[in-house]
Design an enzyme around this catalytic site. Structure first.
Site, PDB file in Angstrom:
ATOM      1  N   SER A  98      47.600  62.088  24.390  1.00 57.86           N
ATOM      2  CA  SER A  98      48.199  60.752  24.387  1.00 57.86           C
ATOM      3  C   SER A  98      49.612  60.796  23.826  1.00 57.86           C
ATOM      4  N   GLY A 137      55.818  49.915  24.734  1.00 59.37           N
ATOM      5  CA  GLY A 137      55.180  48.616  24.523  1.00 59.37           C
ATOM      6  C   GLY A 137      55.139  47.797  25.796  1.00 59.37           C
ATOM      7  N   GLU A 140      50.092  43.318  25.862  1.00 54.67           N
ATOM      8  CA  GLU A 140      50.160  42.249  24.841  1.00 54.67           C
ATOM      9  C   GLU A 140      48.747  41.742  24.570  1.00 54.67           C
ATOM     10  N   MET A 345      22.777  67.871  26.452  1.00 55.26           N
ATOM     11  CA  MET A 345      22.320  69.269  26.520  1.00 55.26           C
ATOM     12  C   MET A 345      22.320  69.941  25.157  1.00 55.26           C
ATOM     13  N   LEU A 346      23.135  69.446  24.257  1.00 57.04           N
ATOM     14  CA  LEU A 346      23.169  70.031  22.913  1.00 57.04           C
ATOM     15  C   LEU A 346      22.161  69.373  21.975  1.00 57.04           C
ATOM     16  N   GLY A 347      21.369  68.453  22.511  1.00 53.12           N
ATOM     17  CA  GLY A 347      20.379  67.791  21.669  1.00 53.12           C
ATOM     18  C   GLY A 347      21.042  67.166  20.455  1.00 53.12           C
ATOM     19  N   GLY A 348      20.384  67.292  19.301  1.00 53.09           N
ATOM     20  CA  GLY A 348      20.908  66.698  18.063  1.00 53.09           C
ATOM     21  C   GLY A 348      22.267  67.267  17.695  1.00 53.09           C
ATOM     22  N   GLU A 371      46.113  52.902  30.565  1.00 56.93           N
ATOM     23  CA  GLU A 371      46.859  53.289  31.772  1.00 56.93           C
ATOM     24  C   GLU A 371      46.219  52.725  33.029  1.00 56.93           C
ATOM     25  N   PHE A 391      43.306  41.371  42.940  1.00 57.77           N
ATOM     26  CA  PHE A 391      43.469  41.224  41.482  1.00 57.77           C
ATOM     27  C   PHE A 391      43.397  39.769  41.053  1.00 57.77           C
TER      28      PHE A 391
HETATM   29  P1  TGC Z   1      52.417  43.705  41.942  1.00 64.55           P
HETATM   30  O1  TGC Z   1      52.913  42.379  42.459  1.00 64.55           O
HETATM   31  O2  TGC Z   1      51.411  44.460  42.744  1.00 64.55           O
HETATM   32  O3  TGC Z   1      53.665  44.672  41.681  1.00 64.55           O
HETATM   33  C1  TGC Z   1      54.821  44.226  40.965  1.00 64.55           C
HETATM   34  C2  TGC Z   1      55.951  45.181  41.335  1.00 64.55           C
HETATM   35  O4  TGC Z   1      55.639  46.509  40.887  1.00 64.55           O
HETATM   36  C3  TGC Z   1      55.578  47.414  41.993  1.00 64.55           C
HETATM   37  N1  TGC Z   1      54.501  48.359  41.700  1.00 64.55           N
HETATM   38  C4  TGC Z   1      54.732  49.609  41.304  1.00 64.55           C
HETATM   39  N2  TGC Z   1      55.880  50.287  41.132  1.00 64.55           N
HETATM   40  C5  TGC Z   1      55.792  51.567  40.715  1.00 64.55           C
HETATM   41  N3  TGC Z   1      54.605  52.153  40.448  1.00 64.55           N
HETATM   42  C6  TGC Z   1      53.432  51.494  40.600  1.00 64.55           C
HETATM   43  N4  TGC Z   1      52.267  52.101  40.293  1.00 64.55           N
HETATM   44  C7  TGC Z   1      53.463  50.169  41.056  1.00 64.55           C
HETATM   45  N5  TGC Z   1      52.510  49.229  41.302  1.00 64.55           N
HETATM   46  C8  TGC Z   1      53.183  48.113  41.700  1.00 64.55           C
HETATM   47  C9  TGC Z   1      55.318  46.541  43.193  1.00 64.55           C
HETATM   48  O5  TGC Z   1      55.770  47.145  44.382  1.00 64.55           O
HETATM   49  C10 TGC Z   1      56.135  45.306  42.842  1.00 64.55           C
HETATM   50  O6  TGC Z   1      57.507  45.577  43.061  1.00 64.55           O
HETATM   51  P2  TGC Z   1      58.510  44.425  43.580  1.00 64.55           P
HETATM   52  O7  TGC Z   1      59.804  45.120  43.740  1.00 64.55           O
HETATM   53  O8  TGC Z   1      57.899  43.958  44.853  1.00 64.55           O
HETATM   54  O9  TGC Z   1      58.508  43.385  42.490  1.00 64.55           O
HETATM   55  O10 TGC Z   1      51.917  43.468  40.473  1.00 64.55           O
HETATM   56  P3  TGC Z   1      50.637  42.697  39.929  1.00 64.55           P
HETATM   57  O11 TGC Z   1      51.112  41.788  38.847  1.00 64.55           O
HETATM   58  O12 TGC Z   1      49.842  42.089  41.059  1.00 64.55           O
HETATM   59  O13 TGC Z   1      49.791  43.839  39.228  1.00 64.55           O
HETATM   60  C11 TGC Z   1      49.297  44.927  39.904  1.00 64.55           C
HETATM   61  C12 TGC Z   1      48.430  45.812  38.965  1.00 64.55           C
HETATM   62  C13 TGC Z   1      47.200  45.077  38.487  1.00 64.55           C
HETATM   63  C14 TGC Z   1      48.015  47.013  39.803  1.00 64.55           C
HETATM   64  C15 TGC Z   1      49.299  46.275  37.764  1.00 64.55           C
HETATM   65  O14 TGC Z   1      49.673  45.215  36.979  1.00 64.55           O
HETATM   66  C16 TGC Z   1      48.587  47.297  36.904  1.00 64.55           C
HETATM   67  O15 TGC Z   1      48.663  48.494  37.179  1.00 64.55           O
HETATM   68  N6  TGC Z   1      47.893  46.874  35.771  1.00 64.55           N
HETATM   69  C17 TGC Z   1      47.347  47.790  34.824  1.00 64.55           C
HETATM   70  C18 TGC Z   1      48.176  47.737  33.558  1.00 64.55           C
HETATM   71  C19 TGC Z   1      48.282  49.077  32.891  1.00 64.55           C
HETATM   72  O16 TGC Z   1      48.029  50.118  33.481  1.00 64.55           O
HETATM   73  N7  TGC Z   1      48.735  49.088  31.651  1.00 64.55           N
HETATM   74  C20 TGC Z   1      48.974  50.300  30.971  1.00 64.55           C
HETATM   75  C21 TGC Z   1      49.730  50.047  29.689  1.00 64.55           C
HETATM   76  S1  TGC Z   1      50.435  51.511  28.999  1.00 64.55           S
HETATM   77  C22 TGC Z   1      49.148  52.394  28.439  1.00 64.55           C
HETATM   78  O17 TGC Z   1      48.014  52.109  28.604  1.00 64.55           O
HETATM   79  C23 TGC Z   1      49.528  53.608  27.724  1.00 64.55           C
HETATM   80  S2  TGC Z   1      48.225  54.491  27.108  1.00 64.55           S
HETATM   81  C24 TGC Z   1      49.133  55.787  26.627  1.00 64.55           C
HETATM   82  C25 TGC Z   1      48.372  56.949  26.119  1.00 64.55           C
HETATM   83  O18 TGC Z   1      48.015  56.926  24.911  1.00 64.55           O
HETATM   84  O19 TGC Z   1      48.235  57.957  26.891  1.00 64.55           O
HETATM   85  P1  FAD Z   2      41.601  43.424  29.971  1.00 68.14           P
HETATM   86  O1  FAD Z   2      42.771  43.433  30.895  1.00 68.14           O
HETATM   87  O2  FAD Z   2      41.331  42.187  29.203  1.00 68.14           O
HETATM   88  O3  FAD Z   2      40.309  43.814  30.796  1.00 68.14           O
HETATM   89  C1  FAD Z   2      38.976  43.583  30.335  1.00 68.14           C
HETATM   90  C2  FAD Z   2      38.012  43.924  31.465  1.00 68.14           C
HETATM   91  O4  FAD Z   2      38.267  43.073  32.578  1.00 68.14           O
HETATM   92  C3  FAD Z   2      38.211  45.365  31.978  1.00 68.14           C
HETATM   93  O5  FAD Z   2      36.970  45.920  32.293  1.00 68.14           O
HETATM   94  C4  FAD Z   2      39.030  45.192  33.247  1.00 68.14           C
HETATM   95  O6  FAD Z   2      38.809  46.210  34.211  1.00 68.14           O
HETATM   96  C5  FAD Z   2      38.491  43.838  33.743  1.00 68.14           C
HETATM   97  N1  FAD Z   2      39.466  43.156  34.604  1.00 68.14           N
HETATM   98  C6  FAD Z   2      40.709  42.715  34.269  1.00 68.14           C
HETATM   99  N2  FAD Z   2      41.313  42.167  35.335  1.00 68.14           N
HETATM  100  C7  FAD Z   2      40.434  42.263  36.366  1.00 68.14           C
HETATM  101  C8  FAD Z   2      40.476  41.901  37.735  1.00 68.14           C
HETATM  102  N3  FAD Z   2      41.560  41.344  38.293  1.00 68.14           N
HETATM  103  N4  FAD Z   2      39.386  42.140  38.513  1.00 68.14           N
HETATM  104  C9  FAD Z   2      38.296  42.749  37.981  1.00 68.14           C
HETATM  105  N5  FAD Z   2      38.197  43.123  36.692  1.00 68.14           N
HETATM  106  C10 FAD Z   2      39.256  42.893  35.908  1.00 68.14           C
HETATM  107  N6  FAD Z   2      49.254  49.838  26.163  1.00 68.14           N
HETATM  108  C11 FAD Z   2      50.595  50.040  26.078  1.00 68.14           C
HETATM  109  O7  FAD Z   2      51.398  49.249  26.564  1.00 68.14           O
HETATM  110  N7  FAD Z   2      51.075  51.131  25.430  1.00 68.14           N
HETATM  111  C12 FAD Z   2      50.268  52.051  24.850  1.00 68.14           C
HETATM  112  O8  FAD Z   2      50.745  53.043  24.271  1.00 68.14           O
HETATM  113  C13 FAD Z   2      48.852  51.853  24.912  1.00 68.14           C
HETATM  114  N8  FAD Z   2      48.002  52.708  24.262  1.00 68.14           N
HETATM  115  C14 FAD Z   2      46.677  52.402  24.199  1.00 68.14           C
HETATM  116  C15 FAD Z   2      45.830  53.168  23.376  1.00 68.14           C
HETATM  117  C16 FAD Z   2      44.476  52.829  23.270  1.00 68.14           C
HETATM  118  C17 FAD Z   2      43.600  53.619  22.342  1.00 68.14           C
HETATM  119  C18 FAD Z   2      43.952  51.757  24.025  1.00 68.14           C
HETATM  120  C19 FAD Z   2      42.495  51.403  23.945  1.00 68.14           C
HETATM  121  C20 FAD Z   2      44.775  51.016  24.832  1.00 68.14           C
HETATM  122  C21 FAD Z   2      46.148  51.311  24.931  1.00 68.14           C
HETATM  123  N9  FAD Z   2      47.027  50.510  25.662  1.00 68.14           N
HETATM  124  C22 FAD Z   2      48.386  50.713  25.606  1.00 68.14           C
HETATM  125  C23 FAD Z   2      46.534  49.294  26.310  1.00 68.14           C
HETATM  126  C24 FAD Z   2      45.773  49.541  27.613  1.00 68.14           C
HETATM  127  O9  FAD Z   2      46.660  49.858  28.648  1.00 68.14           O
HETATM  128  C25 FAD Z   2      44.969  48.281  27.912  1.00 68.14           C
HETATM  129  O10 FAD Z   2      43.903  48.258  26.986  1.00 68.14           O
HETATM  130  C26 FAD Z   2      44.448  48.253  29.331  1.00 68.14           C
HETATM  131  O11 FAD Z   2      45.506  48.138  30.253  1.00 68.14           O
HETATM  132  C27 FAD Z   2      43.445  47.117  29.562  1.00 68.14           C
HETATM  133  O12 FAD Z   2      43.899  45.918  29.031  1.00 68.14           O
HETATM  134  P2  FAD Z   2      42.930  45.053  28.056  1.00 68.14           P
HETATM  135  O13 FAD Z   2      42.427  45.951  26.990  1.00 68.14           O
HETATM  136  O14 FAD Z   2      43.697  43.857  27.656  1.00 68.14           O
HETATM  137  O15 FAD Z   2      41.702  44.664  28.953  1.00 68.14           O
END
Ligand code: TGC
Ligand code: FAD
Length: 392
Positions: A98, A137, A140, A345-348, A371, A391
């Site tokens: 991470s 970040g 939210e 597989m490792l049991g306890g 992600e 979505f």
């Molecule tokens: P949508 O209308 O589909 O798209 C908005 C704009 O974004 C473009 N786009 C992308 N561009 C680049 N890469 C992608 N993967 C893209 N997906 C979409 C799209 O073409 C559009 O562009 P434009 O120019 O037309 O405006 O957006 P939506 O609001 O309907 O959402 C789509 C959805 C649900 C797939 C997206 O919001 C999503 O992927 N949600 C998941 C959020 C997420 O992954 N959060 C991660 C936070 S960071 C994190 O978790 C770090 S953990 C780090 C660690 O410890 O390893």
């Molecule tokens: P929610 O979005 O509230 O989702 C809750 C449940 O609803 C999930 O099962 C989801 O699949 C489901 N759901 C949501 N929308 C839909 C839909 N449209 N249809 C069907 N099901 C749906 N974020 C950052 O920005 N930066 C970081 O560095 C980062 N690090 C992280 C580290 C950890 C340890 C964790 C746990 C999270 C981290 N995140 C980070 C945040 C992470 O990306 C979010 O937790 C993740 O994107 C899901 O958002 P949420 O937790 O608010 O769940």
């Protein structure tokens, strides 16, 4: 914890698909993990503490910005080398991976791709060595899967921006020197801003009591009227596509990383199954245990092939976001299933910190959520094949 006796499974001789450079990079990361991560990681996870002493080494093995050009301090490697480094690091621990993923794909990548030359030269070399640590970040409290709804915002105050809002679940937040923060301008358009520790009104409280990724520090980012210099706005891309573009790179790395965690669980369970005697036989001689191991190595091999091909497509600039989603979702689910079976597989013994399996299993519960959750990635595939977004 037991000594690290890991032997990497390569059932389909996939090493033949790798270049000498890939193998060199992979083997040096593997050796580093055995020496620096395996001996200490269980203790840090038990204490819920990030092992800061490994940061320098992570930089040395290319764990920070493996594909960032050398002129900015990166390792200048290709996408398969990047993936292999993630695989080896996550073989040790998903929390360490991470830190590496966030620094490489969520902090260095946007500065490299969306920043200007001054920003690249100011931040990238220090991030590449680990002298500076970053966080990302996007999420939210009320906007996780739907980051486009974010409420964090900034106003143009002439000679600076005024930033307000909060981010949650941010990896590395408690000790990061800088944060790449996604916020809306007055017209509602999303931009990336580099916020530095020490800016007045910027705080990073730690999130405690996690049962997962315990060796990774997670926290909040709170912005209370933070004055951000105008030079800190990433000028070259805005809109939700900007942060989602970073996620493509990080999700790709996670697809490889999850294979590492799965390989470690499989390898541990295989060794245990040959040594543990019940009913006068090694448990590996029982059909039910063989079923588990046979399915594990089949799924690991399929994931290795899928991910190697994705790496080739990335190198050729042809991989789509939807292909990356498929690999992230498949491989993390595969690793989680293997971790759960291996633990049984490792049991306890499987529930103890003597072995890495339970730690991997708990870590993967975060990896399957961050992600983009398992379900969100399924919806991305669904949208890609049908053309309908489900979505909203
Ligand atoms: P949508 O209308 O589909 O798209 C908005 C704009 O974004 C473009 N786009 C992308 N561009 C680049 N890469 C992608 N993967 C893209 N997906 C979409 C799209 O073409 C559009 O562009 P434009 O120019 O037309 O405006 O957006 P939506 O609001 O309907 O959402 C789509 C959805 C649900 C797939 C997206 O919001 C999503 O992927 N949600 C998941 C959020 C997420 O992954 N959060 C991660 C936070 S960071 C994190 O978790 C770090 S953990 C780090 C660690 O410890 O390893
Ligand atoms: P929610 O979005 O509230 O989702 C809750 C449940 O609803 C999930 O099962 C989801 O699949 C489901 N759901 C949501 N929308 C839909 C839909 N449209 N249809 C069907 N099901 C749906 N974020 C950052 O920005 N930066 C970081 O560095 C980062 N690090 C992280 C580290 C950890 C340890 C964790 C746990 C999270 C981290 N995140 C980070 C945040 C992470 O990306 C979010 O937790 C993740 O994107 C899901 O958002 P949420 O937790 O608010 O769940």
């Amino acid at each position: 914890m037991k000594p690290d006796l890991f032997q990497a499974p390569d059932y389909y001789l996939l090493d033949d698909l790798l270049t000498e450079e890939h193998k060199l990079v992979r083997d040096s990361a593997r050796a580093w993990v055995k020496k620096e991560v395996s001996p200490i990681i269980e203790e840090y996870a038990q204490r819920a503490e990030f092992p800061h002493q490994i940061v320098k080494g992570l930089g040395e093995i290319g764990g920070f910005g493996p594909y960032i050009p050398v002129e900015y301090g990166g390792a200048g490697l290709d996408q398969i080398s990047y993936g292999l480094i993630m695989q080896e690091i996550e073989r040790g621990d998903s929390g360490v991976r991470s830190t590496s993923s966030v620094q490489s794909s969520l902090v260095m990548y946007p500065i490299w791709k969306y920043g200007n030359e001054e920003q690249r030269m100011k931040y990238l070399p220090k991030l590449a060595t680990g002298e500076m640590i970053g966080c990302f970040g996007l999420t939210e409290p009320d906007f996780g899967s739907n980051p486009g709804g974010m409420v964090t915002n900034f106003k143009d105050k002439g000679d600076h921006y005024l930033l307000n809002g909060a981010k949650m679940w941010i990896s590395n937040a408690p000790f990061a020197d800088i944060a790449v923060v996604w916020a809306k301008d007055e017209s509602g358009r999303i931009h990336g801003l580099i916020v530095e520790r020490g800016m007045e009104g910027f705080t990073t409280p730690e999130t405690h009591n996690k049962w997962s990724l315990r060796a990774s520090a997670t926290g909040e980012l709170i912005f209370d009227n933070v004055k951000v210099p105008k030079d800190n706005l990433l000028p070259n891309k805005s809109g939700l596509g900007a942060p989602l573009g970073c996620l493509d790179s990080a999700r790709y790395g996670i697809a490889w990383g999850a294979i590492g965690a799965a390989m470690d669980c499989y390898d541990t369970a295989l060794r245990y199954s040959k040594e543990r005697i019940q009913f006068d036989k090694p448990i590996g001689a029982f059909q039910l245990q063989q079923k588990k191991l046979a399915e594990m190595i089949t799924e690991i091999t399929k994931a290795q092939l899928l991910t190697w091909r994705l790496g080739v497509l990335r190198n050729e600039g042809k991989a789509t976001s939807a292909q990356i989603s498929m690999a992230k979702r498949n491989n993390v689910d595969m690793a989680l299933t293997i971790a759960r079976d291996a633990r049984q597989m490792l049991g306890g013994m499987g529930i103890t910190g003597e072995y890495s399996i339970m730690r991997h299993m708990m870590n993967l519960e975060s990896v399957v959520t961050y992600e983009g959750t398992h379900d969100i990635h399924l919806l991305i595939t669904g949208m890609d094949v049908t053309g309908f977004a489900a979505f909203k």
